[in-house]
Design a protein around this motif. Structure first.
Motif, PDB file in Angstrom:
ATOM      1  N   MET A 194       5.492   7.428 -11.268  1.00  0.00           N
ATOM      2  CA  MET A 194       4.195   7.425 -11.948  1.00  0.00           C
ATOM      3  C   MET A 194       4.144   8.481 -13.037  1.00  0.00           C
ATOM      4  N   THR A 206      -5.971   8.015  -7.984  1.00  0.00           N
ATOM      5  CA  THR A 206      -5.956   6.698  -7.333  1.00  0.00           C
ATOM      6  C   THR A 206      -7.007   6.595  -6.238  1.00  0.00           C
ATOM      7  N   ARG A 223      -4.831  11.890  -6.919  1.00  0.00           N
ATOM      8  CA  ARG A 223      -3.712  10.942  -6.871  1.00  0.00           C
ATOM      9  C   ARG A 223      -3.056  11.056  -5.497  1.00  0.00           C
ATOM     10  N   HIS A 226       1.356   6.856  -4.286  1.00  0.00           N
ATOM     11  CA  HIS A 226       2.543   7.237  -5.043  1.00  0.00           C
ATOM     12  C   HIS A 226       3.566   6.116  -5.124  1.00  0.00           C
ATOM     13  N   ILE A 240       3.816   1.424 -15.089  1.00  0.00           N
ATOM     14  CA  ILE A 240       2.993   1.627 -13.899  1.00  0.00           C
ATOM     15  C   ILE A 240       1.549   1.734 -14.367  1.00  0.00           C
ATOM     16  N   VAL A 258      -2.047   0.362  -7.324  1.00  0.00           N
ATOM     17  CA  VAL A 258      -1.094   0.830  -8.330  1.00  0.00           C
ATOM     18  C   VAL A 258      -0.091  -0.311  -8.555  1.00  0.00           C
ATOM     19  N   LEU A 260       3.380  -1.657 -10.269  1.00  0.00           N
ATOM     20  CA  LEU A 260       4.685  -1.232 -10.773  1.00  0.00           C
ATOM     21  C   LEU A 260       5.427  -2.438 -11.332  1.00  0.00           C
TER      22      LEU A 260
END
Length: 265
Positions: A194, A206, A223, A226, A240, A258, A260
């Motif tokens: 990230m 997040t 955050r 992860h 990301i 999140v 990716l």
């Protein structure tokens, strides 16, 4: 390949939100934490209908729980530790076949640690520190390759991973004993994907507490979620994104997904 990690805070309650997210993002793999559903009640058919027919999950009633859902075949990784001898459904691992070879995916839900950052006064905090120490020791003894760690690690390690570094140094999730242990775990063979995409000093959050009546206005985030990758996968890192907008959906989790994007070749 697109992967989403999300602490969904009750899979069955927020299944409609997951459906909306899958429709918008079209992921290949979804890793969930805090599913809060025992295995016999896992909504496998509903998730298959979302186009995620390959499913691995470990759950318990009302607490914790992790799941990996995929469009691609998954092979369960056996012989992972029973962290802190608790059997509390905080980790699941899978091997995913890709054109470049298998990728080992770890989905973690680290203990939150309670409110008092003192392991002698707070057993929950002691458990959290022990969990992270044990994870670091295991990965040190089992050096990772072509591996990804995702999940709610419940620690915001960097200064700009929290809304106020100074004010949160004594608040669970950002204390030095936690961040030092998390960094030691990451140093066993991973890199912070990230922060490769969005380096400091840019703020990254997040999670926003339910206690904030207007989370967006106060923006007191952390955050806690992860994405780590081993160096052999980092050249394939494409993007990301943190889906902040999901925090405004109806009956949301206090965490946001999140997303990716990476090329595992």
């Amino acid at each position: 390949m697109r992967l989403i990690t999300w602490n969904i805070n009750s899979l069955r309650l927020r299944l409609p939100l997951l459906q909306k997210l899958v429709e918008e993002e079209n992921p290949d793999i979804v890793c969930l934490q805090e599913t809060k559903v025992p295995d016999p009640l896992f909504p496998a058919e509903a998730l298959t209908a979302l186009g995620l027919p390959y499913q691995l999950y470990r759950g318990m009633k009302g607490y914790n729980g992790v799941a990996i859902l995929s469009r691609l075949p998954l092979t369960s990784v056996a012989n992972t530790p029973n962290w802190c001898n608790r059997e509390d459904c905080r980790h699941i691992a899978a091997s995913v076949e890709t054109p470049g070879g298998p990728v080992l995916l770890h989905d973690f839900y680290v203990p939150a640690g309670g409110d008092i950052p003192d392991p002698e006064e707070n057993e929950k905090f002691a458990h959290k520190l022990a969990f992270v120490e044990e994870a670091a020791a295991w990965f040190s003894e089992t050096p990772p390759a072509r591996s990804i760690v995702v999940g709610d690690l419940n620690i915001a390690p960097l200064e700009h991973d929290v809304w106020s570094h100074r004010q949160l140094l004594k608040i669970v999730s950002h204390t030095p004993p936690e961040t030092e242990r998390l960094n030691a775990w990451m140093a066993t063979g991973f890199q912070d994907a990230m922060r490769r995409i969005t380096p400091e000093p840019t703020k990254l959050y997040t999670w926003w507490s339910y206690r904030n009546k207007d989370w967006k206005k106060s923006d007191r985030g952390r955050r806690l979620d992860h994405v780590w990758m081993t160096p052999d996968l980092m050249p394939g890192l494409r993007d990301i994104r943190i889906r902040r907008d999901v925090r405004d959906w109806e009956s949301p989790s206090d965490h946001v997904p999140v997303v990716l994007d990476f090329d595992p070749a």
